[in-house]
Design an enzyme around this catalytic site. Structure first.
Site, PDB file in Angstrom:
ATOM      1  N   HIS A   1       0.830  -1.209   0.000  1.00 14.03           N
ATOM      2  CA  HIS A   1       0.000   0.000   0.000  1.00 14.03           C
ATOM      3  C   HIS A   1       0.860   1.253   0.000  1.00 14.03           C
ATOM      4  O   HIS A   1       1.950   1.269   0.577  1.00 14.03           O
ATOM      5  CB  HIS A   1      -0.958   0.012   1.191  1.00 14.03           C
ATOM      6  CG  HIS A   1      -0.279  -0.176   2.516  1.00 14.03           C
ATOM      7  ND1 HIS A   1       0.081  -1.421   2.993  1.00 14.03           N
ATOM      8  CD2 HIS A   1       0.124   0.719   3.443  1.00 14.03           C
ATOM      9  CE1 HIS A   1       0.668  -1.281   4.176  1.00 14.03           C
ATOM     10  NE2 HIS A   1       0.716   0.001   4.469  1.00 14.03           N
TER      11      HIS A   1
ATOM     12  N   HIS B   1       0.670   5.165   1.187  1.00 15.78           N
ATOM     13  CA  HIS B   1      -0.065   6.146   1.989  1.00 15.78           C
ATOM     14  C   HIS B   1      -0.027   7.499   1.290  1.00 15.78           C
ATOM     15  O   HIS B   1       1.051   7.940   0.855  1.00 15.78           O
ATOM     16  CB  HIS B   1       0.621   6.377   3.344  1.00 15.78           C
ATOM     17  CG  HIS B   1       0.673   5.205   4.256  1.00 15.78           C
ATOM     18  ND1 HIS B   1      -0.173   5.070   5.328  1.00 15.78           N
ATOM     19  CD2 HIS B   1       1.485   4.122   4.294  1.00 15.78           C
ATOM     20  CE1 HIS B   1       0.127   3.957   5.990  1.00 15.78           C
ATOM     21  NE2 HIS B   1       1.129   3.362   5.377  1.00 15.78           N
TER      22      HIS B   1
HETATM   23  P1  5GP Z   1       1.744   0.378   7.411  1.00 14.73           P
HETATM   24  O1  5GP Z   1       2.132   0.613   8.851  1.00 14.73           O
HETATM   25  O2  5GP Z   1       1.715  -1.103   7.078  1.00 14.73           O
HETATM   26  O3  5GP Z   1       2.517   1.185   6.437  1.00 14.73           O
HETATM   27  O4  5GP Z   1       0.268   0.932   7.287  1.00 14.73           O
HETATM   28  C1  5GP Z   1      -0.858   0.187   7.578  1.00 14.73           C
HETATM   29  C2  5GP Z   1      -2.002   1.157   7.711  1.00 14.73           C
HETATM   30  O5  5GP Z   1      -3.210   0.421   7.646  1.00 14.73           O
HETATM   31  C3  5GP Z   1      -2.011   1.925   9.032  1.00 14.73           C
HETATM   32  O6  5GP Z   1      -1.897   3.314   8.769  1.00 14.73           O
HETATM   33  C4  5GP Z   1      -3.359   1.566   9.648  1.00 14.73           C
HETATM   34  O7  5GP Z   1      -3.990   2.647  10.254  1.00 14.73           O
HETATM   35  C5  5GP Z   1      -4.160   1.047   8.466  1.00 14.73           C
HETATM   36  N1  5GP Z   1      -5.161   0.065   8.810  1.00 14.73           N
HETATM   37  C6  5GP Z   1      -4.990  -1.017   9.611  1.00 14.73           C
HETATM   38  N2  5GP Z   1      -6.144  -1.712   9.708  1.00 14.73           N
HETATM   39  C7  5GP Z   1      -7.052  -1.054   8.936  1.00 14.73           C
HETATM   40  C8  5GP Z   1      -8.426  -1.302   8.643  1.00 14.73           C
HETATM   41  O8  5GP Z   1      -9.048  -2.252   9.090  1.00 14.73           O
HETATM   42  N3  5GP Z   1      -9.026  -0.425   7.806  1.00 14.73           N
HETATM   43  C9  5GP Z   1      -8.376   0.661   7.287  1.00 14.73           C
HETATM   44  N4  5GP Z   1      -9.062   1.465   6.489  1.00 14.73           N
HETATM   45  N5  5GP Z   1      -7.079   0.915   7.544  1.00 14.73           N
HETATM   46  C10 5GP Z   1      -6.427   0.070   8.367  1.00 14.73           C
END
Ligand code: 5GP
Ligand code: ZN
Length: 138
Positions: free
Chosen positions: A99, A101
């Protein structure tokens, strides 16, 4: 993929506030809303991280980035946007479905997003040696 929260959002098994969808890509609000409008862009096909992505998949994801970024700017009148992509636990990845951001930035944002500067530890020779090592693996 089973037990992947983002695959579940794609499949509508759990709710997600989807702002954009096409054949290959989904964009939806990040639940944490680090800043207002914080949005994630993902490929619909489960890929863990950048190491599982290929150029066409990347193209599909990044083709959508300017569209969403422009919509966020228009919607929230943000002053800037951080585009962040964490790959691997060591890099802060917590959801293991690739993903990107998009984090709108406003004048009064207080959280920092700066890189540590270690340039004092690397002279030109050191950088040249690093370059050679990387190029060997390209
Ligand atoms: P990472 O830390 O892997 O770069 O980002 C993962 C992101 O996924 C985090 O910013 C977190 O808030 C988001 N996230 C985790 N669980 C969910 C969910 O169930 N729904 C949504 N919309 N975002 C989520
Ligand atoms: Zn997934």
């Amino acid at each position: 993929m089973e037990n992947c929260i983002f695959c579940k959002i794609i499949a509508r098994e759990i709710p997600g506030h989807i702002v954009y969808e096409d054949e290959h890509v989904l964009a939806f609000l990040d639940i944490s809303q680090t800043t207002e409008g914080h949005t994630l862009i993902i490929p619909k096909k489960h890929r863990v991280d950048v190491f599982e992505m290929d150029a066409p998949k990347m193209e599909q994801v990044f083709a959508v980035v300017p569209k969403i970024a422009t919509a966020l700017k228009k919607t929230f009148n943000c002053r800037g946007i951080n585009m962040v992509n964490n790959n691997g636990e060591a890099a802060g990845q917590t959801v293991f479905h690739y993903h990107v951001h998009l984090i709108p930035r406003y004048e009064k944002d207080q959280f920092g997003m700066r890189f540590v500067n270690n340039m004092q530890d690397y002279d030109t020779e050191d950088l040249a040696a690093l370059k050679v090592r990387i190029k060997t693996n390209l």
